[in-house]
Design a protein around this motif. Structure first.
Motif, PDB file in Angstrom:
ATOM      1  N   GLY A  97       3.794  -5.568  -5.702  1.00  0.00           N
ATOM      2  CA  GLY A  97       3.742  -5.376  -4.249  1.00  0.00           C
ATOM      3  C   GLY A  97       2.334  -5.256  -3.713  1.00  0.00           C
ATOM      4  O   GLY A  97       1.430  -5.979  -4.141  1.00  0.00           O
ATOM      5  N   ASP A  98       2.148  -4.302  -2.776  1.00  0.00           N
ATOM      6  CA  ASP A  98       0.905  -4.220  -2.000  1.00  0.00           C
ATOM      7  C   ASP A  98       0.100  -2.955  -2.321  1.00  0.00           C
ATOM      8  O   ASP A  98       0.611  -2.015  -2.918  1.00  0.00           O
ATOM      9  N   GLY A  99      -1.123  -2.930  -1.786  1.00  0.00           N
ATOM     10  CA  GLY A  99      -1.959  -1.730  -1.850  1.00  0.00           C
ATOM     11  C   GLY A  99      -2.141  -1.250  -3.277  1.00  0.00           C
ATOM     12  O   GLY A  99      -2.495  -2.029  -4.166  1.00  0.00           O
ATOM     13  N   VAL A 100      -1.855   0.030  -3.506  1.00  0.00           N
ATOM     14  CA  VAL A 100      -2.004   0.570  -4.858  1.00  0.00           C
ATOM     15  C   VAL A 100      -0.836   0.193  -5.772  1.00  0.00           C
ATOM     16  O   VAL A 100      -0.846   0.566  -6.950  1.00  0.00           O
ATOM     17  N   GLY A 101       0.146  -0.525  -5.238  1.00  0.00           N
ATOM     18  CA  GLY A 101       1.288  -0.952  -6.064  1.00  0.00           C
ATOM     19  C   GLY A 101       0.835  -1.569  -7.380  1.00  0.00           C
ATOM     20  O   GLY A 101       1.204  -1.093  -8.461  1.00  0.00           O
ATOM     21  N   PRO A 102      -0.009  -2.642  -7.322  1.00  0.00           N
ATOM     22  CA  PRO A 102      -0.465  -3.253  -8.576  1.00  0.00           C
ATOM     23  C   PRO A 102      -1.256  -2.275  -9.462  1.00  0.00           C
ATOM     24  O   PRO A 102      -1.132  -2.309 -10.689  1.00  0.00           O
ATOM     25  N   ASP A 103      -2.055  -1.388  -8.852  1.00  0.00           N
ATOM     26  CA  ASP A 103      -2.852  -0.422  -9.633  1.00  0.00           C
ATOM     27  C   ASP A 103      -1.936   0.463 -10.486  1.00  0.00           C
ATOM     28  O   ASP A 103      -2.184   0.675 -11.674  1.00  0.00           O
ATOM     29  N   VAL A 104      -0.877   0.991  -9.856  1.00  0.00           N
ATOM     30  CA  VAL A 104      -0.022   1.931 -10.592  1.00  0.00           C
ATOM     31  C   VAL A 104       0.954   1.196 -11.521  1.00  0.00           C
ATOM     32  O   VAL A 104       1.276   1.695 -12.606  1.00  0.00           O
ATOM     33  N   ILE A 105       1.375  -0.001 -11.111  1.00  0.00           N
ATOM     34  CA  ILE A 105       2.324  -0.749 -11.950  1.00  0.00           C
ATOM     35  C   ILE A 105       1.647  -1.211 -13.247  1.00  0.00           C
ATOM     36  O   ILE A 105       2.274  -1.238 -14.308  1.00  0.00           O
ATOM     37  N   ASP A 106       0.359  -1.531 -13.184  1.00  0.00           N
ATOM     38  CA  ASP A 106      -0.365  -1.880 -14.424  1.00  0.00           C
ATOM     39  C   ASP A 106      -0.250  -0.748 -15.442  1.00  0.00           C
ATOM     40  O   ASP A 106      -0.098  -0.973 -16.638  1.00  0.00           O
ATOM     41  N   GLN A 107      -0.348   0.493 -14.956  1.00  0.00           N
ATOM     42  CA  GLN A 107      -0.294   1.649 -15.869  1.00  0.00           C
ATOM     43  C   GLN A 107       1.132   1.841 -16.395  1.00  0.00           C
ATOM     44  O   GLN A 107       1.341   2.143 -17.566  1.00  0.00           O
TER      45      GLN A 107
ATOM     46  N   VAL B 171      14.647  -3.548 -12.237  1.00  0.00           N
ATOM     47  CA  VAL B 171      13.458  -3.906 -11.459  1.00  0.00           C
ATOM     48  C   VAL B 171      12.527  -2.703 -11.453  1.00  0.00           C
ATOM     49  O   VAL B 171      12.973  -1.568 -11.285  1.00  0.00           O
ATOM     50  N   LEU B 172      11.239  -2.968 -11.652  1.00  0.00           N
ATOM     51  CA  LEU B 172      10.212  -1.922 -11.534  1.00  0.00           C
ATOM     52  C   LEU B 172       9.300  -2.343 -10.391  1.00  0.00           C
ATOM     53  O   LEU B 172       8.715  -3.431 -10.431  1.00  0.00           O
ATOM     54  N   LEU B 173       9.226  -1.499  -9.349  1.00  0.00           N
ATOM     55  CA  LEU B 173       8.493  -1.894  -8.142  1.00  0.00           C
ATOM     56  C   LEU B 173       7.348  -0.918  -7.848  1.00  0.00           C
ATOM     57  O   LEU B 173       7.473   0.280  -8.100  1.00  0.00           O
ATOM     58  N   GLY B 174       6.240  -1.452  -7.324  1.00  0.00           N
ATOM     59  CA  GLY B 174       5.089  -0.609  -6.995  1.00  0.00           C
ATOM     60  C   GLY B 174       5.204  -0.024  -5.603  1.00  0.00           C
ATOM     61  O   GLY B 174       5.704   1.088  -5.413  1.00  0.00           O
ATOM     62  N   ALA B 175       4.771  -0.781  -4.590  1.00  0.00           N
ATOM     63  CA  ALA B 175       4.837  -0.299  -3.209  1.00  0.00           C
ATOM     64  C   ALA B 175       4.720  -1.495  -2.277  1.00  0.00           C
ATOM     65  O   ALA B 175       4.204  -2.534  -2.684  1.00  0.00           O
TER      66      ALA B 175
ATOM     67  N   ALA C  67      -6.750   3.672  -0.869  1.00  0.00           N
ATOM     68  CA  ALA C  67      -7.050   3.870  -2.295  1.00  0.00           C
ATOM     69  C   ALA C  67      -7.025   2.573  -3.109  1.00  0.00           C
ATOM     70  O   ALA C  67      -7.420   2.580  -4.278  1.00  0.00           O
ATOM     71  N   THR C  68      -6.601   1.480  -2.480  1.00  0.00           N
ATOM     72  CA  THR C  68      -6.404   0.230  -3.223  1.00  0.00           C
ATOM     73  C   THR C  68      -7.640  -0.182  -4.016  1.00  0.00           C
ATOM     74  O   THR C  68      -8.731  -0.306  -3.452  1.00  0.00           O
ATOM     75  N   GLY C  69      -7.460  -0.342  -5.314  1.00  0.00           N
ATOM     76  CA  GLY C  69      -8.545  -0.825  -6.167  1.00  0.00           C
ATOM     77  C   GLY C  69      -9.663   0.180  -6.402  1.00  0.00           C
ATOM     78  O   GLY C  69     -10.665  -0.132  -7.040  1.00  0.00           O
ATOM     79  N   ARG C  70      -9.531   1.401  -5.901  1.00  0.00           N
ATOM     80  CA  ARG C  70     -10.610   2.389  -6.071  1.00  0.00           C
ATOM     81  C   ARG C  70     -10.432   3.269  -7.291  1.00  0.00           C
ATOM     82  O   ARG C  70     -11.241   4.165  -7.545  1.00  0.00           O
ATOM     83  N   GLY C  71      -9.330   3.100  -7.983  1.00  0.00           N
ATOM     84  CA  GLY C  71      -9.106   3.890  -9.198  1.00  0.00           C
ATOM     85  C   GLY C  71      -8.707   5.330  -8.933  1.00  0.00           C
ATOM     86  O   GLY C  71      -8.771   6.171  -9.828  1.00  0.00           O
ATOM     87  N   ILE C  72      -8.302   5.629  -7.716  1.00  0.00           N
ATOM     88  CA  ILE C  72      -7.933   7.026  -7.426  1.00  0.00           C
ATOM     89  C   ILE C  72      -6.431   7.235  -7.269  1.00  0.00           C
ATOM     90  O   ILE C  72      -5.966   8.360  -7.149  1.00  0.00           O
TER      91      ILE C  72
END
Ligand code: IPM
Ligand code: MN
Length: 370
Positions: free
Chosen positions: A10-20, A69-73, A283-288
């Motif tokens: 999805g969007d924003g921090v979705g990809p950041d958290v889904i990677d983890q 299904v596993l979804l981010g945001a 927070a997108t892409g900022r690692g926070i």
């Protein structure tokens, strides 16, 4: 076990958290010898940009053909700040929920001993908190239809529920309450809304069948206060769509932040697992961004497939990490790690059962993964 998982970052921090979350899923597969075949697809603003629609057909097909299904945001400021936008990222998620028939959104809230200091509330008020919110997800004011008058100066959103829609989620909530501490709380606004009075009728009728479950009913304004003042009183909460959305955000302060609460959405077709938080554009892409809500959503997914040991391994890793004082920035922990480091540490924890023997290395900040 072999399962097909549709992954929708999805969007924003979705990809950041889904990677983890995916690192954790891979670690579980490695340690316990499972095979999770993951298939990525787009949803939300990302999908609008690529395909001109928030839920492309191939995404829906991928989800319908998956075991989970596993979804981010979903969500993007360019739409939030433009009320006139005709297409919105959120429509993708809402349609997906409807198409999958996932009417029960389950949001557990549980504190752990030794982690109470992360709560926004006083420690004595959150010790031993353990409840679960059953939020109705595919009806109510989210789906009743909206309109504007011709002069565009009047707007309408319709809140509609049928007894069948209330009954199917209420049954799940009653069943859960029976397995747990035998207490069910309906949160509504029955002093004002006809739909809430319908909810009360259905719950009262069902309570005959579940005589061993103690039922009480609270108005949403009172419940929002009670959930912060005395959250220990709750066991299972059942509530309409919009009230559940708001109440679960408030409840997340109990564990420390909205970045901590996972959810499972169950119903007719493929179940969906997602953190309760939104896309957190800043927070997108900022690692926070805190990936724990997404990672605990993986635990709920595993539990859904009856992989109890595996789900426990995820939770043990998460509490272990937090107990060592490692967390993302918003929890103000002794040792701040970024989003990706949290995923790496947890994956290593899970794969390597002896990892705890090296906790002091992690604490000293000299581990190669820190
Ligand atoms: C949630 C979200 C969604 C909702 C939005 C993104 C449509 O806030 O899952 O809680 O309101 O259901
Ligand atoms: Mn929400």
């Amino acid at each position: 076990m072999k399962k097909k998982i549709a992954i929708l970052p999805g969007d924003g921090v979705g990809p950041d958290v889904i990677d983890q979350a995916q690192k954790v899923l891979d670690a579980i597969a490695e340690r316990f010898g499972h095979q999770f075949d993951c298939c990525h697809a787009d949803i939300g603003a990302t999908a609008i940009n690529k395909f001109g629609e928030p839920l492309p057909e191939y995404t829906l097909e991928t989800c319908l053909n998956a075991d989970a299904v596993l979804l981010g945001a979903v969500g993007h400021p360019s739409y939030d700040n433009n009320p006139k936008a005709t297409m919105r990222p959120e429509q993708g998620l809402l349609r997906l929920r409807k198409e999958l028939g996932i009417y029960a959104n389950i949001r557990p809230v549980k504190t752990s001993p030794n982690l109470l200091h992360y709560s926004v509330l006083k420690e004595e008020n959150v010790r031993g908190v353990d409840f679960v919110i059953y939020r109705e997800l595919t009806s109510g004011i989210y789906f009743g239809g909206s309109s504007r008058s011709k002069d565009r100066k009047t707007a309408t959103d319709i809140c509609k529920y049928t007894t069948a829609e209330v009954e199917r989620i209420a049954r799940l909530a009653f069943e859960k309450a029976s397995e747990r501490r035998g207490k069910l709380t309906l949160v509504d606004k029955a002093n004002v809304l006809e739909t809430s009075r319908l909810w009360r009728e259905v719950i009262q009728d069902l309570s005959m069948e579940y005589a061993h479950v103690a039922v009480n009913m609270l108005y949403i304004d009172n419940a929002a206060t009670q959930i912060l003042l005395n959250p220990q009183q709750f066991d299972v909460i059942v509530t309409p769509n919009l009230f559940g959305d708001v109440l679960s955000n408030v409840a997340s302060l109990i564990t420390g932040s909205i970045g901590m609460l996972p959810s499972a959405s169950l119903g007719d077709k493929t179940p969906l697992f997602e953190p309760i938080h939104g896309s957190f554009p800043y927070a997108t892409g900022r690692g926070i961004a805190n990936p724990i809500a997404a990672i605990l959503s993986v635990a709920l997914l595993l539990e859904h497939f009856d992989l109890k040991k595996e789900a426990k391994a995820v939770r043990t890793a998460v509490t272990g990490l937090l107990r060592q004082g490692i967390a993302t920035l918003e929890l103000d922990p002794p040792m701040v790690c970024d989003t990706s480091q949290i995923g790496d540490i947890l994956a290593e924890y899970i794969v390597d059962e002896d990892y705890k023997l090296r906790q002091d290395v992690v604490r000293a900040g000299v581990s190669t993964i820190i």
